[in-house]
Design an enzyme around this catalytic site. Structure first.
Site, PDB file in Angstrom:
ATOM      1  N   LEU A  46       0.955  -1.300   0.152  1.00 10.13           N
ATOM      2  CA  LEU A  46      -0.049   0.071   0.041  1.00 10.13           C
ATOM      3  C   LEU A  46       0.786   1.270   0.161  1.00 10.13           C
ATOM      4  CD1 LEU A  46      -2.761  -0.819   2.711  1.00 10.13           C
ATOM      5  CD2 LEU A  46      -3.108  -0.551   0.124  1.00 10.13           C
ATOM      6  N   ASP A  47       0.542   2.232  -0.835  1.00  2.00           N
ATOM      7  CA  ASP A  47       1.314   3.517  -1.011  1.00  2.00           C
ATOM      8  C   ASP A  47       1.151   3.992   0.627  1.00  2.00           C
ATOM      9  OD1 ASP A  47       1.754   3.020  -3.487  1.00  2.00           O
ATOM     10  OD2 ASP A  47      -0.028   4.313  -4.299  1.00  2.00           O
ATOM     11  N   PRO A  48       2.328   5.098   0.910  1.00  2.00           N
ATOM     12  CA  PRO A  48       2.073   5.519   2.094  1.00  2.00           C
ATOM     13  C   PRO A  48       0.766   6.421   2.553  1.00  2.00           C
ATOM     14  CG  PRO A  48       4.262   5.949   1.388  1.00  2.00           C
ATOM     15  CD  PRO A  48       3.597   5.400   0.153  1.00  2.00           C
ATOM     16  N   ALA A  50      -2.035   5.676   1.341  1.00  2.00           N
ATOM     17  CA  ALA A  50      -3.293   4.734   1.217  1.00  2.00           C
ATOM     18  C   ALA A  50      -3.278   4.285   2.908  1.00  2.00           C
ATOM     19  CB  ALA A  50      -3.170   3.865   0.493  1.00  2.00           C
TER      20      ALA A  50
END
Length: 306
Positions: A46-48, A50
């Site tokens: 997951l992206d930061p 997200a």
């Protein structure tokens, strides 16, 4: 000086609710330290920016993590229409602007157009590797790497909220789907731009966000309470068929041999193997043409008997 708690063998799956602002790896390491676990890995970055469901696999569970990577997922995404960012989300700089007075009917039509089997080019700001380095490292240096489009499936896009330029959508999709790119595609279909301002993973492989735990909540528990939140390793492969082998056949599997097996099982998918007392042994392949079971991934003997 206070000694650090000793690391211990922990086996199981933690459904973590990753907070905004942390990378998946940072969240993983924080969880590992809370459990004092020797080994840990996660399933799906997951992206930061997200938040949401990040299954963390401790110990022996990591052997089966790959089967969760292939699972379908669900997200809730918040879009800002009319603006494109350098990263496709709110962490980047605004690089272009266009009309934002989008009607609900236009937005609905675009969402319908992006539903189904589609091809998607992964974004440069992603963890995909090129020559051993993640693409985002090239992107930060202004280097663009050619990416091949991928076949993905968007099962549904439901509009949860719409008040242009803001839109909130719920997406169900196959593995490998980039919601940032999907959001840009929706906007492109309308003739404008968009970027994500929030993203939350709500489901993966049948697990839901309601089953997850925050780092803060975990920190307020004692060791026994935390351990009780762990799911068994076989939840990662619960979608596969299962069978039971006697102790002798299990021993053969664990010794690299192929025990005889004559039940009616599919031969094109892994099979969960259990002992007669219900202990999970691991995954095997049923070789129907010779009526044998071949080990694929097995639990460590000590861990599986614990």
């Amino acid at each position: 000086m206070t000694n650090k708690p000793a690391k211990r063998p922990v086996n199981g799956v933690l459904l973590l609710d990753k907070p905004e602002g942390l990378s998946s790896n940072t969240a993983l390491q924080k969880a590992r330290r809370l459990f004092h676990a020797e080994k840990a890995g996660h399933t799906g970055v997951l992206d930061p920016l997200a938040t949401g469901l990040l299954p963390v696999c401790f110990g022996e569970a990591a052997k089966f993590a790959q089967y969760l990577l292939d699972a379908d997922k669900a997200y809730t995404a918040t879009l800002k229409l009319g603006e494109a960012s350098s990263t496709g989300d709110a962490e980047g700089e605004i690089i272009a602007a266009a009309r934002a007075d989008i009607s609900l009917a236009e937005f609905q039509t675009a969402c319908q157009a992006l539903t189904g089997n589609i091809r998607q080019v992964p974004p440069m700001f992603s963890a995909l590797k090129h020559e051993g380095k993640p693409l985002y490292e090239y992107a930060r240096k202004g280097i663009v790497i050619e990416r091949k489009p991928r076949d993905i499936t968007v099962y549904s896009i439901d509009i949860a909220e719409f008040d242009a330029p803001k839109a909130v959508i719920s997406v169900r999709c196959s593995k490998g789907t980039y919601i940032r790119t999907l959001s840009e595609g929706i906007a492109k279909h309308i003739g404008t731009f968009a970027h994500l301002t929030a993203l939350r993973r709500t489901e993966t492989a049948g697990f839901t966000i309601a089953q997850s735990h925050t780092l803060e909540a975990l920190a307020n528990l004692d060791e026994t309470e935390r351990d009780n939140l762990l799911l068994p390793c076989d939840v990662l492969v619960s979608h596969f068929p299962q069978t039971v082998l006697n102790d002798y056949a299990v021993h053969m599997l664990q010794c690299g041999q192929r025990p005889r097996f004559e039940e009616d099982l599919p031969s094109d998918t892994p099979v969960r193997v259990y002992t007669e007392n219900g202990r999970f042994v691991g995954l095997a392949e049923y070789q129907k043409e010779i009526c044998r079971m071949k080990a694929l991934r097995l639990m460590n003997t000590a861990a599986s008997s614990a």
